[in-house]
Scaffold this active site. Sequence first.
Site, PDB file in Angstrom:
ATOM      1  N   THR A  49      31.234 -57.233  51.249  1.00 42.55           N
ATOM      2  CA  THR A  49      32.571 -57.519  50.717  1.00 42.55           C
ATOM      3  C   THR A  49      33.130 -58.687  51.532  1.00 42.55           C
ATOM      4  O   THR A  49      32.546 -59.063  52.547  1.00 42.55           O
ATOM      5  CB  THR A  49      33.484 -56.273  50.789  1.00 42.55           C
ATOM      6  OG1 THR A  49      34.763 -56.594  50.238  1.00 42.55           O
ATOM      7  CG2 THR A  49      33.653 -55.761  52.209  1.00 42.55           C
TER       8      THR A  49
ATOM      9  N   GLU B 208      38.277 -63.902  41.501  1.00 38.47           N
ATOM     10  CA  GLU B 208      38.024 -64.266  42.897  1.00 38.47           C
ATOM     11  C   GLU B 208      36.582 -64.713  43.058  1.00 38.47           C
ATOM     12  O   GLU B 208      35.688 -64.184  42.395  1.00 38.47           O
ATOM     13  CB  GLU B 208      38.157 -63.050  43.819  1.00 38.47           C
ATOM     14  CG  GLU B 208      39.455 -62.335  43.804  1.00 38.47           C
ATOM     15  CD  GLU B 208      39.365 -61.033  44.608  1.00 38.47           C
ATOM     16  OE1 GLU B 208      40.425 -60.468  44.865  1.00 38.47           O
ATOM     17  OE2 GLU B 208      38.255 -60.585  44.961  1.00 38.47           O
TER      18      GLU B 208
ATOM     19  N   HIS C 202      42.883 -56.437  50.496  1.00 41.25           N
ATOM     20  CA  HIS C 202      41.722 -55.878  51.197  1.00 41.25           C
ATOM     21  C   HIS C 202      42.127 -54.667  52.010  1.00 41.25           C
ATOM     22  O   HIS C 202      42.935 -54.754  52.923  1.00 41.25           O
ATOM     23  CB  HIS C 202      41.011 -56.884  52.108  1.00 41.25           C
ATOM     24  CG  HIS C 202      39.524 -56.749  51.990  1.00 41.25           C
ATOM     25  ND1 HIS C 202      38.833 -55.691  52.513  1.00 41.25           N
ATOM     26  CD2 HIS C 202      38.611 -57.502  51.342  1.00 41.25           C
ATOM     27  CE1 HIS C 202      37.551 -55.808  52.209  1.00 41.25           C
ATOM     28  NE2 HIS C 202      37.394 -56.890  51.485  1.00 41.25           N
ATOM     29  N   ASP C 203      41.560 -53.527  51.614  1.00 39.52           N
ATOM     30  CA  ASP C 203      41.781 -52.253  52.322  1.00 39.52           C
ATOM     31  C   ASP C 203      43.221 -51.763  52.266  1.00 39.52           C
ATOM     32  O   ASP C 203      43.612 -50.930  53.086  1.00 39.52           O
ATOM     33  CB  ASP C 203      41.306 -52.351  53.776  1.00 39.52           C
ATOM     34  CG  ASP C 203      39.791 -52.376  53.847  1.00 39.52           C
ATOM     35  OD1 ASP C 203      39.155 -51.551  53.166  1.00 39.52           O
ATOM     36  OD2 ASP C 203      39.250 -53.243  54.543  1.00 39.52           O
TER      37      ASP C 203
ATOM     38  N   ARG D  35      23.609 -47.051  36.261  1.00 35.95           N
ATOM     39  CA  ARG D  35      22.820 -46.358  35.243  1.00 35.95           C
ATOM     40  C   ARG D  35      22.292 -47.277  34.132  1.00 35.95           C
ATOM     41  O   ARG D  35      21.631 -46.826  33.214  1.00 35.95           O
ATOM     42  CB  ARG D  35      23.649 -45.239  34.607  1.00 35.95           C
ATOM     43  CG  ARG D  35      23.644 -43.970  35.413  1.00 35.95           C
ATOM     44  CD  ARG D  35      22.237 -43.389  35.449  1.00 35.95           C
ATOM     45  NE  ARG D  35      22.162 -42.246  36.326  1.00 35.95           N
ATOM     46  CZ  ARG D  35      22.250 -40.985  35.911  1.00 35.95           C
ATOM     47  NH1 ARG D  35      22.451 -40.712  34.646  1.00 35.95           N
ATOM     48  NH2 ARG D  35      22.150 -40.017  36.778  1.00 35.95           N
TER      49      ARG D  35
ATOM     50  N   GLY E 297      41.339 -52.615  45.044  1.00 34.90           N
ATOM     51  CA  GLY E 297      40.208 -52.043  44.322  1.00 34.90           C
ATOM     52  C   GLY E 297      39.726 -50.741  44.923  1.00 34.90           C
ATOM     53  O   GLY E 297      39.961 -49.662  44.379  1.00 34.90           O
ATOM     54  N   HIS E 298      39.090 -50.835  46.069  1.00 40.87           N
ATOM     55  CA  HIS E 298      38.334 -49.708  46.610  1.00 40.87           C
ATOM     56  C   HIS E 298      39.156 -48.415  46.734  1.00 40.87           C
ATOM     57  O   HIS E 298      38.775 -47.378  46.192  1.00 40.87           O
ATOM     58  CB  HIS E 298      37.751 -50.116  47.976  1.00 40.87           C
ATOM     59  CG  HIS E 298      36.812 -49.109  48.531  1.00 40.87           C
ATOM     60  ND1 HIS E 298      35.499 -49.019  48.132  1.00 40.87           N
ATOM     61  CD2 HIS E 298      37.006 -48.132  49.436  1.00 40.87           C
ATOM     62  CE1 HIS E 298      34.917 -48.027  48.773  1.00 40.87           C
ATOM     63  NE2 HIS E 298      35.809 -47.477  49.577  1.00 40.87           N
TER      64      HIS E 298
ATOM     65  N   HIS F 207      35.745 -59.917  40.882  1.00 35.81           N
ATOM     66  CA  HIS F 207      35.117 -60.769  41.901  1.00 35.81           C
ATOM     67  C   HIS F 207      33.628 -60.872  41.563  1.00 35.81           C
ATOM     68  O   HIS F 207      32.813 -60.122  42.093  1.00 35.81           O
ATOM     69  CB  HIS F 207      35.321 -60.127  43.284  1.00 35.81           C
ATOM     70  CG  HIS F 207      34.971 -61.020  44.426  1.00 35.81           C
ATOM     71  ND1 HIS F 207      35.673 -61.024  45.603  1.00 35.81           N
ATOM     72  CD2 HIS F 207      33.990 -61.936  44.582  1.00 35.81           C
ATOM     73  CE1 HIS F 207      35.144 -61.905  46.437  1.00 35.81           C
ATOM     74  NE2 HIS F 207      34.118 -62.463  45.841  1.00 35.81           N
TER      75      HIS F 207
ATOM     76  N   ASN G 102      41.694 -54.383  41.029  1.00 30.68           N
ATOM     77  CA  ASN G 102      40.339 -54.945  41.107  1.00 30.68           C
ATOM     78  C   ASN G 102      39.366 -53.917  40.527  1.00 30.68           C
ATOM     79  O   ASN G 102      39.259 -52.795  41.037  1.00 30.68           O
ATOM     80  CB  ASN G 102      40.019 -55.254  42.580  1.00 30.68           C
ATOM     81  CG  ASN G 102      38.620 -55.830  42.755  1.00 30.68           C
ATOM     82  OD1 ASN G 102      37.665 -55.376  42.123  1.00 30.68           O
ATOM     83  ND2 ASN G 102      38.492 -56.803  43.638  1.00 30.68           N
TER      84      ASN G 102
ATOM     85  N   ARG H 158      29.939 -61.943  41.740  1.00 26.07           N
ATOM     86  CA  ARG H 158      29.091 -62.524  42.785  1.00 26.07           C
ATOM     87  C   ARG H 158      27.815 -63.030  42.122  1.00 26.07           C
ATOM     88  O   ARG H 158      27.443 -62.581  41.036  1.00 26.07           O
ATOM     89  CB  ARG H 158      28.811 -61.490  43.865  1.00 26.07           C
ATOM     90  CG  ARG H 158      30.065 -61.143  44.670  1.00 26.07           C
ATOM     91  CD  ARG H 158      29.741 -60.412  45.970  1.00 26.07           C
ATOM     92  NE  ARG H 158      30.827 -60.513  46.925  1.00 26.07           N
ATOM     93  CZ  ARG H 158      31.898 -59.716  46.961  1.00 26.07           C
ATOM     94  NH1 ARG H 158      32.030 -58.752  46.073  1.00 26.07           N
ATOM     95  NH2 ARG H 158      32.826 -59.889  47.872  1.00 26.07           N
TER      96      ARG H 158
ATOM     97  N   HIS I   8      28.109 -56.383  40.797  1.00 25.30           N
ATOM     98  CA  HIS I   8      29.303 -55.630  40.357  1.00 25.30           C
ATOM     99  C   HIS I   8      29.654 -56.141  38.946  1.00 25.30           C
ATOM    100  O   HIS I   8      29.014 -55.764  37.998  1.00 25.30           O
ATOM    101  CB  HIS I   8      30.497 -55.827  41.290  1.00 25.30           C
ATOM    102  CG  HIS I   8      30.190 -55.820  42.757  1.00 25.30           C
ATOM    103  ND1 HIS I   8      29.626 -54.763  43.384  1.00 25.30           N
ATOM    104  CD2 HIS I   8      30.413 -56.736  43.713  1.00 25.30           C
ATOM    105  CE1 HIS I   8      29.511 -55.025  44.684  1.00 25.30           C
ATOM    106  NE2 HIS I   8      29.970 -56.229  44.899  1.00 25.30           N
TER     107      HIS I   8
END
Length: 242
Positions: free
Chosen positions: A102, A71, A192-193, A19, A215-216, A44, A8, A46, A51
């Site tokens: 999220t 997503e 997720h996570d 920036r 992702g994260h 994803h 992700n 939004r 993002h």
Amino acid sequence: MPAKLSVNINKIATLRNSRGGNVPNVLQVALDCERFGADGITVHPRPDERHIRYTDVYTLSQHLTTEFNIEGNPKEAKFVELVLAVKPAQVTLVPDAGNQLTSDHGWDTLAERAYLTDMIARFKAAGIRTSIFIDPNEAMVEGAALTGTDRIELYTEAYAQQYPNDRVNALAHFIKAAEKAQEVGLGLNAGHDLSLHNLTYFASRISGLLEVSIGHALIADALYLGLENTIQLYKRALALHE
Ligand code: PXP
């Protein structure tokens, strides 16, 4: 076969947006993720485009060679339009509000059955594989099967939270949900996570896991380990047993 790794890249777009220019270059990073071994790229978008931007999604779709997974919430008409225009390999339907930090819950597949059935039919008619994001709950898995979706994505935050204290119990609901998915003929994704700490235990004990999207933690690890090395480490974590 180990589960596929879809990276992700929303966090890369967040860094760029901070920036206003084109550093880092989101397309280049996505292509490099593929070169470094990612099996797919996830975005994803939004509604506020804080993002990934809608224009990024079009650009990515023209250049990616691995599986592209988009997503988002189909209750946003713009999202549905985007997915039908881009025709990614997979769309993952997520019931998040536009301003949510999220994703934090899955669909109620029973209450939303008619709506999901309709949306899934639209995406499948366009040749797009569908997945719906749900909590690890057997009734929700059964409800998902009734919508006609190809796959479900199990929401793994609860697993990740509990993993450090009690990984056996952390996984229990997920094992049951995965067994139910196999019983009703649904393909299984998760996300997720997930991280290098908790991924191997999850992936080696959930049978039939086809894909994880991460992702994260992966992007955070890449700050220390480098993107190529990090992707290889996640791929290895998916192939190991614990
Ligand atoms: N799956 C879904 C549906 C998500 O919304 C997200 C976060 O955008 C992920 C997976 C990946 O989660 P993480 O960034 O914690 O790896």
